[in-house]
Design an enzyme around this catalytic site. Structure first.
Site, short mmCIF file in Angstrom:
data_model
loop_
_atom_site.label_atom_id
_atom_site.label_comp_id
_atom_site.label_asym_id
_atom_site.label_seq_id
_atom_site.Cartn_x
_atom_site.Cartn_y
_atom_site.Cartn_z
N ASP A 1 -1.09 -24.81 -10.95
CA ASP A 1 -1.96 -23.66 -11.25
C ASP A 1 -1.70 -22.54 -10.24
OD1 ASP A 1 -4.15 -22.05 -11.99
OD2 ASP A 1 -5.61 -23.31 -10.95
N LEU A 2 -0.55 -21.83 -10.41
CA LEU A 2 -0.20 -20.79 -9.44
C LEU A 2 -0.42 -19.38 -9.99
CD1 LEU A 2 3.01 -22.33 -7.80
CD2 LEU A 2 0.64 -22.45 -7.03
N LYS A 3 -0.80 -19.27 -11.25
CA LYS A 3 -1.19 -17.99 -11.86
C LYS A 3 -0.21 -16.87 -11.53
CE LYS A 3 -6.19 -18.98 -11.79
NZ LYS A 3 -6.29 -20.25 -11.05
N HIS B 1 2.20 -13.65 -11.66
CA HIS B 1 1.98 -12.30 -12.19
C HIS B 1 2.91 -11.35 -11.45
CE1 HIS B 1 -1.24 -8.97 -13.17
NE2 HIS B 1 -0.04 -8.71 -13.65
N ASP B 2 3.98 -10.88 -12.12
CA ASP B 2 4.91 -9.95 -11.47
C ASP B 2 5.74 -9.31 -12.59
OD1 ASP B 2 6.73 -8.71 -9.59
OD2 ASP B 2 6.23 -10.27 -8.17
N ILE B 3 6.82 -8.61 -12.25
CA ILE B 3 7.66 -8.05 -13.31
C ILE B 3 8.35 -9.21 -14.05
CG2 ILE B 3 8.01 -5.81 -12.20
CD1 ILE B 3 10.77 -6.84 -11.29
N LYS C 1 -4.36 -31.33 -10.98
CA LYS C 1 -4.07 -29.89 -10.86
C LYS C 1 -3.88 -29.53 -9.40
CE LYS C 1 -7.23 -26.39 -11.18
NZ LYS C 1 -6.98 -25.35 -10.18
N ASN D 1 11.35 -10.19 -14.90
CA ASN D 1 12.49 -10.94 -14.35
C ASN D 1 12.07 -11.84 -13.18
OD1 ASN D 1 15.36 -11.58 -14.22
ND2 ASN D 1 15.22 -10.58 -12.21
N THR D 2 11.17 -11.34 -12.35
CA THR D 2 10.73 -12.16 -11.20
C THR D 2 9.97 -13.39 -11.68
OG1 THR D 2 10.63 -10.17 -9.87
CG2 THR D 2 9.40 -12.06 -9.04
N THR E 1 -12.90 -15.60 -14.54
CA THR E 1 -14.36 -15.72 -14.77
C THR E 1 -15.16 -15.01 -13.66
OG1 THR E 1 -14.11 -17.92 -13.85
CG2 THR E 1 -14.43 -17.78 -16.21
N ARG F 1 -14.94 -30.54 -8.03
CA ARG F 1 -15.90 -31.15 -7.11
C ARG F 1 -16.74 -32.28 -7.69
NH1 ARG F 1 -17.54 -25.26 -5.29
NH2 ARG F 1 -16.70 -24.98 -7.39
#
Ligand code: C5P
Length: 235
Positions: A60-62, A64-66, A33, A68-69, A122, A214
């Protein structure tokens, strides 16, 4: 490519650290990851080199935008040939559907990368939902609703705690993936994780994949520890 469902979180600051760590595994093909720390610090090269070495990769870049983006971002990321990617479920169903469209358009293999949703981080608790975000439903119901939205939008699963895995599988089916961090061996320190689960418990709680950082990256013998985690999770 690997069949391993133990994903090692490569949370390192530099390429040298990342590859010095990976060199300890010899020819073993791993599921790795790369998250924001490694991607923003080390760039696409780290992704390309990991894939060139034949490992599987969860990016794992998560996002979150409109919609189309996110669609265009997913199109670009799918071109890298990664195996799994994620978005925030709080971006809504239209954004999640757009993510899948972008992945389909950019895919380099027959199958697009798996796409999973982050439900409630979390690090959020009921108090933050109530007082900062003005979400007054119980946290576990929010998680379940957002996981349902993800499934309805065509996503393959969610990132969640192993403790939420069984209920998500019960409600949304066994094929809907649960990818679960917060894993420690019984004799480990918890670090900053609040609720931790052993690999064996995660298997019993029906996690589809476990994400382990870890416990393996800081171990005296990472390869032996990885094998122990794998054996415990596979049962
Ligand atoms: O070192 P540790 O095993 O705690 O690392 C867990 C990995 O999973 C980290 O990369 C962390 O960012 C990620 N993660 C998490 N909890 C979440 C989502 C992702 O620990 N809810």
């Amino acid at each position: 490519m690997t069949d391993s469902r133990v994903i090692i979180a490569l949370d390192f600051q530099t390429k040298e650290e990342t590859f010095a760590f990976l060199d300890q595994f010899g020819d073993e093909k791993l599921y790795l990851k790369v998250g924001m720390e490694a991607y923003y610090g080390q760039g696409q090269e780290v992704v390309e080199e990991i894939l060139r070495r034949g490992h599987s990769l969860f990016l794992d870049l998560k996002c979150h935008d409109i919609p189309n983006t996110v669609k265009q971002a997913m199109r670009q990321l799918a071109k890298l040939g990664v195996d799994m990617i994620n978005v925030h479920a709080s971006g809504g169903k239209a954004m999640m559907k757009a993510a899948i469209e972008g992945l389909e358009e950019g895919k380099t293999k027959d199958k697009r990368p798996l796409c999973i949703a982050v439900t409630c981080l979390t690090s959020l608790d009921q108090d933050v939902l109530d007082h900062e975000l003005m979400i007054h439903e119980p946290l576990n119901e929010v998680v379940l609703k957002w996981a349902t939205n993800a499934k309805e939008a065509g996503l393959d699963g969610v990132v969640c705690s192993p403790l939420e895995s069984s209920i998500i599988h019960e409600k949304l089916g066994q094929d809907f993936l649960t990818v679960t961090p917060g894993i420690r061996l019984a004799d480990d320190s918890k670090d900053d994780q609040k609720r931790v689960t052993t690999p064996a418990m995660a298997r019993e709680l029906t996690s589809s994949y476990i994400v382990v950082g870890r416990t393996i990256t800081k171990a005296q013998d990472p390869l032996a520890t990885y094998r122990r985690v794998l054996a415990e999770f596979q049962g």
